[in-house]
Design an enzyme around this catalytic site. Structure first.
Site: not given
Length: 737
Positions: A45-46, A231-232, A262, A614
């Protein structure tokens, strides 16, 4: 001299879309308008967000001046800036990239006059906010024994996040606690404003107030930010969502990236519906799903999906990968939290020995901070280096806060909380009675406390000798108001240190604690120096602002060769080759208080999903039959989240006294066969994995493994002095501890 090789804009724009999968490329090249990118864990995503910005600039010829990119942590913002700097050569600094809080603070520094604040406002941290509430409770005769100041602070923050004013809440108060909060809330806001101070919630709320009340200011920022990227987005609260809608409502080029699976910050105001309802807010929205994962093995992703698919409030999607199946997930059962910690240590040693891993390849995640104690003890005893994310942050240490208090008063003379801290250290002989008279005078005259100190001669209740002390303190700060205009922030801080004598004081004291404080002041001075040298226009105000917005994860040294310990909430956005998730018992994870609330329970499940994803290569899960919490021992049942994972994905390491068979047990059998809280009995010798023993020659140890039964069984013990040994029980002469 050879010429520097330049890259044409055409070459750069084609390079931007290289090494992207088809969906990522479609996102980056999407036409203008609102865009929702549902980006699963580890799906890049980044990369998509930064490449979208680079594509807009290089291909669409958008001026960087017209782009705003917002995220949640300084760490994420810095990562974004680093990537953008590599992708964009020209006018990189014209971009606005930062956290919600830093972007809003930047707007408020420019526009605060509209809402009655000075540009040099300070940002109170949580400790300062609670101090304000305590003072107000004393002034309003509200008992701190009956109502916790921390609870009142939390409630006020919740009300502000939901955009409820003191006046609106006063009409809704239903009980004595609400009535107390209602009385304090209005005074709290008034105190902040009179001190030219804001709390973290104000930083987001006040720009919304500004834009609603002053349309001309909103229009100016709407024309500035033609493209807004967030973002997020699943972590936004009501106010942050409102801010984005206000800024993006005119041109509607709002690009949000997030993953509803998330969303784990409901407890601090995040609203899942913001991302779930984005398509309704922007009906012409284009929706993309990034489902290819580049981080984890197939086993890990399959386990994660087994869990999260049980949530009802989610967008349909499933992560997949071209990576190998990978090793099975290991589920470890221990007798108690100490046995659990030792099992984790044993696995770390195994992974290092067999796979040549480093300490930094491991993360141990847990639901609550209290779980770290047993883990730390085990890691220390076995000489394993570790770092904890979420301990006392550098800028929260007493000596650092004492020094910063002086700087805050110099930057903002209206800040009475910082002034009181500065007066008290080092002691200046100004007692509580005198402070009370000064505060009372300041309140009557509606002036800052420092101004009241200047006018101390007007206060008849203060004696002449004390007036002289107060006057000297005022004149001292007045001197630094002048020096601030003459000196750079680096030189100012060093003059301040020499004048107050921080380093001299700690050096003369000479204790270990004092020398630690000495080192911390040295580190603070170095941080100020670095800030002054690396920022384009460094000011004392911007340094104090940056310090106040630092979070736990920003202080984590990810380069150190050490095992990382952190809560699952802190771990979002990170990745490690090997991950341990400890404490997987009903009541602890999921927390008992969230098990009867469907929305809270689904968030607990999302938190487990975050923990699983993770892990890149190996995942260990652990639970303890007994765990001491809040001074009491608890008999546990394995977390129901474990039961949601396909058993074919798990390798079970079960305690021998419970499972004599080698095959993998079914959960129904496990629950039926597991006694409530019995020790393993072998010919009247009470031994169990995780139990503590003492050997006449080898000393104290912990049982790691039991093979066979009765006195002929073989046991593996890890002794503190010599390490691991295998013994025949009949001849071991062990003492049960």
């Amino acid at each position: 001299m050879p010429k520097r090789k330049t890259t044409s804009s055409k070459t750069r724009s084609s390079a931007i879309i290289q090494q992207l999968n088809s969906v990522q490329r479609a996102v980056i090249e999407a036409p203008d308008g609102p865009i929702l990118v549902l980006a699963g864990a580890g799906s890049g995503k980044t990369k998509v967000l930064t490449h979208r910005i680079a594509y807009l600039i290089s291909k669409r010829k958008v001026n960087p001046h017209n782009i705003l990119a917002v995220t949640f942590t300084n760490k994420a913002a810095n990562e974004m800036k680093s990537r953008l700097q590599d992708l964009i050569v020209k006018d990189f600094k014209a971009l606005w990239v930062g956290t919600f809080h830093s972007i809003c603070a930047r707007i408020l520094r420019r526009e605060s006059v509209y809402i009655g604040y000075g540009h040099n406002f300070v940002i109170y941290d949580v400790d300062d906010q609670v101090k304000v509430i305590k003072n107000l409770m004393n002034n309003l005769n509200i008992s701190q024994k009956e109502f916790s100041p921390t609870a009142i602070h939390s409630r006020i923050s919740h009300l502000k996040t939901n955009m409820l004013s003191p006046e609106e809440f006063s009409e809704q108060a239903e009980n004595r606690f609400d009535e107390a909060v209602s009385r304090i809330y209005g005074h709290y806001q008034g105190f902040l404003k009179s001190n030219n101070a804001m709390d973290f919630d104000d930083l987001i709320i006040l720009p919304v107030v500004l834009f609603r009340n002053f349309p001309q200011v909103l229009e100016r920022y709407q024309e500035r930010f033609l493209y807004i990227l967030v973002d997020e987005f699943q972590d936004t609260n009501r106010v942050q969502n409102e801010l984005i809608k206000l800024l993006g409502s005119k041109h509607r080029n709002v690009f949000v990236v997030g993953d509803d699976d998330q969303s784990i910050y409901r407890w601090r105001g995040a609203e899942l519906r913001n991302i779930l309802n984005f398509e309704h807010e922007f009906r012409e929205c284009q929706v993309f799903r990034l489902e290819q994962n580049y981080r984890s093995t197939k086993t890990i992703l399959d386990a994660a999906f087994c869990v999260v698919k049980n949530n009802r409030m989610r967008k349909p999607k499933r992560l997949w990968t071209e990576r190998e199946m990978g090793e099975k997930i290991v589920l470890m059962e221990a007798c108690d939290e100490y046995g659990e910690a030792l099992k984790i240590v044993e696995k770390i040693q195994y992974e290092i020995s067999n796979y040549k891993r480093n300490f930094k390849d491991f993360a141990i995640l847990y639901r609550t901070n209290a779980q770290s104690r047993a883990l730390e003890d085990a890691l220390r005893r076995h000489a394993i280096s570790y770092v904890i994310v979420g301990g006392i942050r550098f800028y929260e240490r007493k000596e650092v806060k004492d020094f910063l208090a002086y700087l805050k008063v110099i930057a903002n003379p209206a800040d009475s909380i910082s002034l009181l801290r500065a007066i008290s250290f080092p002691p200046r002989g100004i007692g509580e009675v005198t402070i009370h008279h000064l505060q009372q005078f300041a309140s009557e005259k509606n002036i800052p406390l420092l101004e009241a100190m200047k006018r101390v001669d007007e206060i008849s209740s203060i004696g002449s000798a004390m007036k002289e002390r107060v006057r000297q303190v005022y004149e001292w700060f007045a001197k630094y108001q002048h020096l601030k205009k003459e000196l750079g922030m680096n030189e100012l801080s060093r003059v301040l240190n020499d004048d107050v004598g921080f380093l001299r004081m700690y050096k003369e004291e000479g204790t270990i604690e004092a020398m630690n404080r000495y080192d911390n002041i040295q580190e603070l001075l170095a941080a100020i120096s670095e800030f002054a040298q690396t920022r384009t226009k460094p000011t004392l105000e911007t340094f104090l602002e940056e310090v106040s917005l630092i979070t736990d994860i920003d202080t984590w040294d990810d380069k150190a060769n050490a095992v990382t310990l952190m809560t699952l909430h802190s771990a979002k956005g990170l990745e490690f080759p090997v991950v341990f998730i400890a404490g997987l018992e009903d009541g602890l994870f999921p927390l008992s208080r969230n098990m009867d609330d469907p929305e809270a329970f689904e968030e607990e499940r999302r938190l487990f999903y975050v923990g699983i994803t993770r892990a890149k290569e190996k995942l260990y899960l652990s639970w303890a039959q007994n765990r001491r919490r809040y001074m009491d021992g608890y008999q546990n049942v394995v977390s129901q989240f474990i039961k949601e994972i396909d058993p074919e994905l798990i390798e079970y390491e079960v305690t021998p006294q419970y499972y004599g068979r080698r095959r993998r047990p079914k959960w129904e059998e496990v629950e039926q066969e597991m006694p409530a809280n019995e020790d393993y009995i072998q010919d009247e010798v009470r031994l169990y994995v995780g139990g503590h023993v003492r050997h006449p020659e080898f000393g104290r140890g912990v049982i790691l493994k039991i093979e066979g039964s009765g006195l002929d069984s073989k046991i593996t013990v890890f002794f503190d002095n010599i390490g691991q040994k295998k013994l025949l029980l009949r001849y071991a002469h062990l003492e049960i501890l």
